[in-house]
Design an enzyme around this catalytic site. Structure first.
Site, mmCIF file in Angstrom:
data_model
loop_
_atom_site.group_PDB
_atom_site.id
_atom_site.type_symbol
_atom_site.label_atom_id
_atom_site.label_comp_id
_atom_site.label_asym_id
_atom_site.label_seq_id
_atom_site.Cartn_x
_atom_site.Cartn_y
_atom_site.Cartn_z
ATOM 1 N N GLU A 25 -84.734 -20.065 3.629
ATOM 2 C CA GLU A 25 -84.110 -21.390 3.560
ATOM 3 C C GLU A 25 -82.769 -21.373 4.292
ATOM 4 O O GLU A 25 -81.957 -20.457 4.106
ATOM 5 C CB GLU A 25 -83.917 -21.724 2.083
ATOM 6 C CG GLU A 25 -84.349 -23.095 1.678
ATOM 7 C CD GLU A 25 -85.819 -23.416 1.901
ATOM 8 O OE1 GLU A 25 -86.153 -23.901 3.009
ATOM 9 O OE2 GLU A 25 -86.614 -23.220 0.983
ATOM 10 N N HIS A 26 -82.570 -22.385 5.136
ATOM 11 C CA HIS A 26 -81.357 -22.523 5.951
ATOM 12 C C HIS A 26 -81.208 -21.356 6.936
ATOM 13 O O HIS A 26 -80.096 -20.990 7.309
ATOM 14 C CB HIS A 26 -80.106 -22.670 5.067
ATOM 15 C CG HIS A 26 -80.071 -23.992 4.357
ATOM 16 N ND1 HIS A 26 -79.569 -25.142 4.936
ATOM 17 C CD2 HIS A 26 -80.522 -24.355 3.126
ATOM 18 C CE1 HIS A 26 -79.691 -26.151 4.080
ATOM 19 N NE2 HIS A 26 -80.272 -25.701 2.992
ATOM 20 N N THR A 27 -82.325 -20.788 7.302
ATOM 21 C CA THR A 27 -82.316 -19.736 8.323
ATOM 22 C C THR A 27 -82.775 -20.284 9.668
ATOM 23 O O THR A 27 -82.449 -19.708 10.706
ATOM 24 C CB THR A 27 -83.269 -18.585 7.927
ATOM 25 O OG1 THR A 27 -84.504 -19.168 7.492
ATOM 26 C CG2 THR A 27 -82.700 -17.747 6.808
ATOM 27 N N ASP A 28 -83.524 -21.399 9.654
ATOM 28 C CA ASP A 28 -84.165 -21.840 10.914
ATOM 29 C C ASP A 28 -83.141 -22.225 11.984
ATOM 30 O O ASP A 28 -83.269 -21.835 13.145
ATOM 31 C CB ASP A 28 -85.220 -22.935 10.691
ATOM 32 C CG ASP A 28 -84.718 -24.197 10.017
ATOM 33 O OD1 ASP A 28 -83.548 -24.238 9.581
ATOM 34 O OD2 ASP A 28 -85.516 -25.160 9.926
ATOM 35 N N GLY A 113 -88.246 -37.745 -0.508
ATOM 36 C CA GLY A 113 -87.030 -37.146 -1.089
ATOM 37 C C GLY A 113 -87.310 -35.957 -1.988
ATOM 38 O O GLY A 113 -86.446 -35.522 -2.744
ATOM 39 N N GLY A 115 -88.242 -32.938 -0.890
ATOM 40 C CA GLY A 115 -88.036 -31.666 -0.183
ATOM 41 C C GLY A 115 -89.325 -31.080 0.359
ATOM 42 O O GLY A 115 -89.389 -29.889 0.652
ATOM 43 N N SER A 119 -90.516 -36.779 5.989
ATOM 44 C CA SER A 119 -90.013 -37.285 7.274
ATOM 45 C C SER A 119 -90.632 -36.520 8.448
ATOM 46 O O SER A 119 -90.994 -37.125 9.463
ATOM 47 C CB SER A 119 -88.492 -37.232 7.331
ATOM 48 O OG SER A 119 -88.038 -35.938 7.075
ATOM 49 N N ASP A 163 -89.662 -27.646 9.592
ATOM 50 C CA ASP A 163 -90.516 -28.672 8.988
ATOM 51 C C ASP A 163 -91.506 -29.223 10.002
ATOM 52 O O ASP A 163 -92.697 -29.400 9.709
ATOM 53 C CB ASP A 163 -89.660 -29.825 8.449
ATOM 54 C CG ASP A 163 -88.637 -29.351 7.437
ATOM 55 O OD1 ASP A 163 -88.731 -28.194 7.000
ATOM 56 O OD2 ASP A 163 -87.745 -30.142 7.086
ATOM 57 N N TYR A 213 -75.758 -30.850 4.623
ATOM 58 C CA TYR A 213 -76.640 -30.095 5.525
ATOM 59 C C TYR A 213 -75.909 -29.841 6.846
ATOM 60 O O TYR A 213 -75.819 -28.708 7.330
ATOM 61 C CB TYR A 213 -77.941 -30.881 5.769
ATOM 62 C CG TYR A 213 -78.954 -30.083 6.544
ATOM 63 C CD1 TYR A 213 -79.911 -29.322 5.887
ATOM 64 C CD2 TYR A 213 -78.941 -30.047 7.942
ATOM 65 C CE1 TYR A 213 -80.837 -28.557 6.591
ATOM 66 C CE2 TYR A 213 -79.847 -29.285 8.647
ATOM 67 C CZ TYR A 213 -80.791 -28.552 7.978
ATOM 68 O OH TYR A 213 -81.704 -27.796 8.682
HETATM 69 C C1 GLA Z 1 -84.570 -29.029 5.736
HETATM 70 C C2 GLA Z 1 -84.559 -28.947 7.257
HETATM 71 C C3 GLA Z 1 -85.161 -27.630 7.758
HETATM 72 C C4 GLA Z 1 -84.543 -26.431 7.049
HETATM 73 C C5 GLA Z 1 -84.500 -26.657 5.540
HETATM 74 C C6 GLA Z 1 -83.727 -25.579 4.829
HETATM 75 O O1 GLA Z 1 -85.880 -29.093 5.258
HETATM 76 O O2 GLA Z 1 -85.273 -30.018 7.817
HETATM 77 O O3 GLA Z 1 -85.016 -27.529 9.149
HETATM 78 O O4 GLA Z 1 -83.277 -26.149 7.567
HETATM 79 O O5 GLA Z 1 -83.924 -27.903 5.178
HETATM 80 O O6 GLA Z 1 -84.365 -24.359 4.980
#
Ligand code: GLA
Length: 376
Positions: A25-28, A113, A115, A119, A163, A213
């Site tokens: 998570e939050h690595t992309d 919403g 997660g 979208s 995503d 974000y």
């Molecule tokens: C959202 C973003 C993704 C990713 C996640 C966290 O879903 O769209 O690109 O950064 O948060 O891992």
């Protein structure tokens, strides 16, 4: 039927799924690693040429809302969902698609919403459908990147690629390890014996989600700029070892150190989780998921009380191997590895406790791993 009537009645139906993320998570957007999968919840879109040069009529059937725009002159708007469609149109036009007027209507069973990327599903369904309707012939990566940029430029969120990648490239019963730098990816079997993946939707989506974000992304860049002073070869957090983050602790502001620590340790957890999946070691996988959660809660600071409550409730349950917040944070779902036969018992207990504590209904989302976006 003459050719012009045939052309203006051409219809394309496409669908695109939401996604889960097992870990990463939050690595992309830090050029790191992610381990997502597409799910069987999806958005279905019908596109039809309407015979005009440039009028586009969009209908969100579930919301009973409509929006019309002109292909020659359009901008982001305050009504949220049209931005995703317009953003994709804009990005495809930028890379050479020659579009004319069309009508589009869509339905979705992906909770908004929560997660799980409703979208991205909207963007990817438009990307594959427009590609087909106008015989544009862009490849999957062009469509994935156009969908990602739609989110940057029209929805204002500087998201990574996970995503849109997962929604486009998903495969039934497979998780995908994506290297977000090289864009190489690999499919892994995701059959978990007597265990299942259970999502619990907090039904909250705190307003911080989009602003924080983009802030996190900027904080990672701030960390890189400082780390580069000691090592010019570093391009981003992907290039940094845990040892060098720890060594740089005193030269980084405290919150920047914590952000870097999360990203670098999370990349290591993704690689360990991939091995655990291959070895069917779900105990280790679960443990890595807990570590990921605490890192997101304490170092990256993107969790919220509702998500933390749900993860805490799993700790005393021997039949739950792992639990963590999933996605961008500040609401949405937890993802849990749970023994199949215990799902009902756990659900009864946790949903009652959640309602009692927050006064909010909890929703279970049962997901199977499904295929990516396609034209039907
Ligand atoms: C959202 C973003 C993704 C990713 C996640 C966290 O879903 O769209 O690109 O950064 O948060 O891992």
């Amino acid at each position: 039927m003459d050719i012009s009537t045939a052309k203006s009645s051409k219809t394309v139906v496409a669908e695109a799924p939401g996604r889960i993320n097992i870990i990463g998570e939050h690595t992309d957007y830090n050029d790191g690693f992610v381990l997502p999968a597409a799910i069987d919840k999806k958005l279905s879109l019908r596109l039809k040429l309407n015979g005009t040069d440039s009028e586009v009529n969009l209908t969100a059937n579930d919301l009973n809302e409509q929006y019309t725009f002109d292909l020659k002159d359009f901008h982001p708007v305050s009504l949220g969902w049209p931005n995703y469609a317009m953003g994709v149109v804009h990005e495809l036009q930028k890379i050479g698609a020659n579009l004319s007027g069309f009508d589009a209507g869509f339905n979705s069973d992906i909770p908004i919403g929560s997660g799980i990327s409703s979208s991205a599903a909207l963007e990817c369904s438009f990307a594959v459908a427009l590609n087909h309707l106008f015989d544009v012939d862009f490849d999957n990566w062009q469509l994935i990147k156009a969908s990602q940029l739609a989110e940057h430029n029209f929805a204002g969120i500087k998201c990574g690629i996970m995503d849109q990648f997962a929604s486009m490239m998903g495969k039934k019963e497979k998780a995908m390890l994506l290297d977000c730098r090289s864009l190489d990816f690999q499919y892994f079997p995701l059959q978990m014996g007597e265990y299942r993946l259970l999502l619990l939707n907090t039904n909250v989506s705190h307003s911080l989600a989009s602003s924080e974000y983009n802030t996190r992304r900027a904080e990672c860049e701030e960390g890189i700029a400082i780390l580069q002073k000691a090592n010019e070869g570093i391009k981003n957090l992907r290039d940094v070892s845990l040892g060098s983050v720890l060594a740089a602790r005193n030269s980084l502001p405290k919150h920047i150190f914590k952000r870097c620590h999360h990203v670098v340790s999370e990349n290591q957890r993704v690689m360990a989780a991939t091995n655990a999946l291959l070895e069917e070691n779900y105990v280790l996988l679960g443990d890595l998921m807990y570590q990921s959660h605490y890192s997101l809660q304490n170092d990256y600071e993107v969790s919220c009380p509702e998500l933390n409550f749900l993860v805490e409730k799993t700790l005393s349950k021997g039949y739950i191997l792992g639990s963590r917040m999933m996605g961008g944070g500040f609401g949405g779902c937890t993802i849990n590895i749970i023994e199949n036969k215990m799902i009902d018992e756990f659900w009864d207990e946790v949903s009652t406790q959640y309602k009692g504590h927050f006064g909010i209904d909890l929703s279970p989302i049962e997901v199977a791993i499904g295929d990516g976006a396609r034209v039907i």
